[in-house]
Design a protein around this motif. Structure first.
Motif, PDB file in Angstrom:
ATOM      1  N   MET A   1      53.127  42.065  39.871  1.00  0.00           N
ATOM      2  CA  MET A   1      53.274  40.783  40.443  1.00  0.00           C
ATOM      3  C   MET A   1      54.937  40.582  40.818  1.00  0.00           C
ATOM      4  N   SER A   2      55.707  40.988  40.090  1.00  0.00           N
ATOM      5  CA  SER A   2      57.067  40.816  40.535  1.00  0.00           C
ATOM      6  C   SER A   2      57.652  41.469  41.764  1.00  0.00           C
ATOM      7  N   ASP A   3      56.855  42.414  42.216  1.00  0.00           N
ATOM      8  CA  ASP A   3      56.963  43.052  43.561  1.00  0.00           C
ATOM      9  C   ASP A   3      56.815  42.117  44.756  1.00  0.00           C
ATOM     10  N   LEU A   4      56.163  40.909  44.701  1.00  0.00           N
ATOM     11  CA  LEU A   4      56.273  39.729  45.765  1.00  0.00           C
ATOM     12  C   LEU A   4      57.502  39.397  46.187  1.00  0.00           C
ATOM     13  N   PRO A   5      57.645  39.694  47.638  1.00  0.00           N
ATOM     14  CA  PRO A   5      59.042  39.304  48.184  1.00  0.00           C
ATOM     15  C   PRO A   5      59.360  37.794  47.902  1.00  0.00           C
ATOM     16  N   PHE A   6      58.431  36.869  47.874  1.00  0.00           N
ATOM     17  CA  PHE A   6      58.888  35.331  47.612  1.00  0.00           C
ATOM     18  C   PHE A   6      58.927  34.964  46.147  1.00  0.00           C
ATOM     19  N   GLY A   7      58.466  36.066  45.157  1.00  0.00           N
ATOM     20  CA  GLY A   7      58.422  35.755  43.587  1.00  0.00           C
ATOM     21  C   GLY A   7      56.943  35.402  43.729  1.00  0.00           C
ATOM     22  N   PRO A   8      56.718  34.937  42.136  1.00  0.00           N
ATOM     23  CA  PRO A   8      55.342  34.907  41.760  1.00  0.00           C
ATOM     24  C   PRO A   8      54.861  33.563  42.211  1.00  0.00           C
TER      25      PRO A   8
ATOM     26  N   VAL B   1      53.163  30.144  43.053  1.00  0.00           N
ATOM     27  CA  VAL B   1      52.899  28.704  42.443  1.00  0.00           C
ATOM     28  C   VAL B   1      51.819  28.230  42.167  1.00  0.00           C
ATOM     29  N   LYS B   2      51.694  27.610  40.872  1.00  0.00           N
ATOM     30  CA  LYS B   2      50.415  26.871  40.603  1.00  0.00           C
ATOM     31  C   LYS B   2      50.238  25.634  41.168  1.00  0.00           C
ATOM     32  N   VAL B   3      49.065  25.633  41.883  1.00  0.00           N
ATOM     33  CA  VAL B   3      48.856  24.431  42.758  1.00  0.00           C
ATOM     34  C   VAL B   3      48.255  23.287  41.692  1.00  0.00           C
ATOM     35  N   SER B   4      48.688  22.033  41.937  1.00  0.00           N
ATOM     36  CA  SER B   4      48.097  20.959  41.205  1.00  0.00           C
ATOM     37  C   SER B   4      46.780  20.661  41.585  1.00  0.00           C
ATOM     38  N   PRO B   5      45.764  20.488  40.409  1.00  0.00           N
ATOM     39  CA  PRO B   5      44.546  20.351  40.664  1.00  0.00           C
ATOM     40  C   PRO B   5      44.161  19.262  41.544  1.00  0.00           C
ATOM     41  N   LEU B   6      44.996  18.270  41.760  1.00  0.00           N
ATOM     42  CA  LEU B   6      44.648  17.021  42.622  1.00  0.00           C
ATOM     43  C   LEU B   6      44.746  17.718  44.091  1.00  0.00           C
ATOM     44  N   ILE B   7      45.817  18.515  44.338  1.00  0.00           N
ATOM     45  CA  ILE B   7      45.847  19.291  45.694  1.00  0.00           C
ATOM     46  C   ILE B   7      44.609  19.997  45.927  1.00  0.00           C
TER      47      ILE B   7
END
Length: 82
Positions: free
Chosen positions: A1-8, A10-16
């Protein structure tokens, strides 16, 4: 997972997440309703056009017959002059 160019990720809010799915569902339902309404309207127009086509075809047939008769008469007159 750390291979991603923009980092890990992001967890999305349940409301969103709920809002996204709600808008997606609402859009699909609206599209289905709108398509159904337009289909009914188009079917009515096709029925009217089918009725008018019969009348239009009859008129075209009469016009072609008159044009053919006029052409035959003109040819007969042309031949008679010679």
């Amino acid at each position: 997972m750390s291979d991603l160019p923009f980092g890990p990720p992001v967890k999305v809010s349940p409301l969103i997440r709920f809002g996204r799915w709600s808008f997606l569902t609402a859009g699909i339902l609206y599209g289905a309703f709108h398509q159904n309404r337009l289909s009914k309207k188009e079917n009515k127009l096709r029925e009217i056009e089918a009725k008018e086509k019969v009348i239009r075809d009859a008129k075209m047939k009469e016009e072609k017959a008159r044009a053919a008769a006029a052409e035959m008469k003109a040819l007969e007159e042309l031949i008679a002059k010679k």
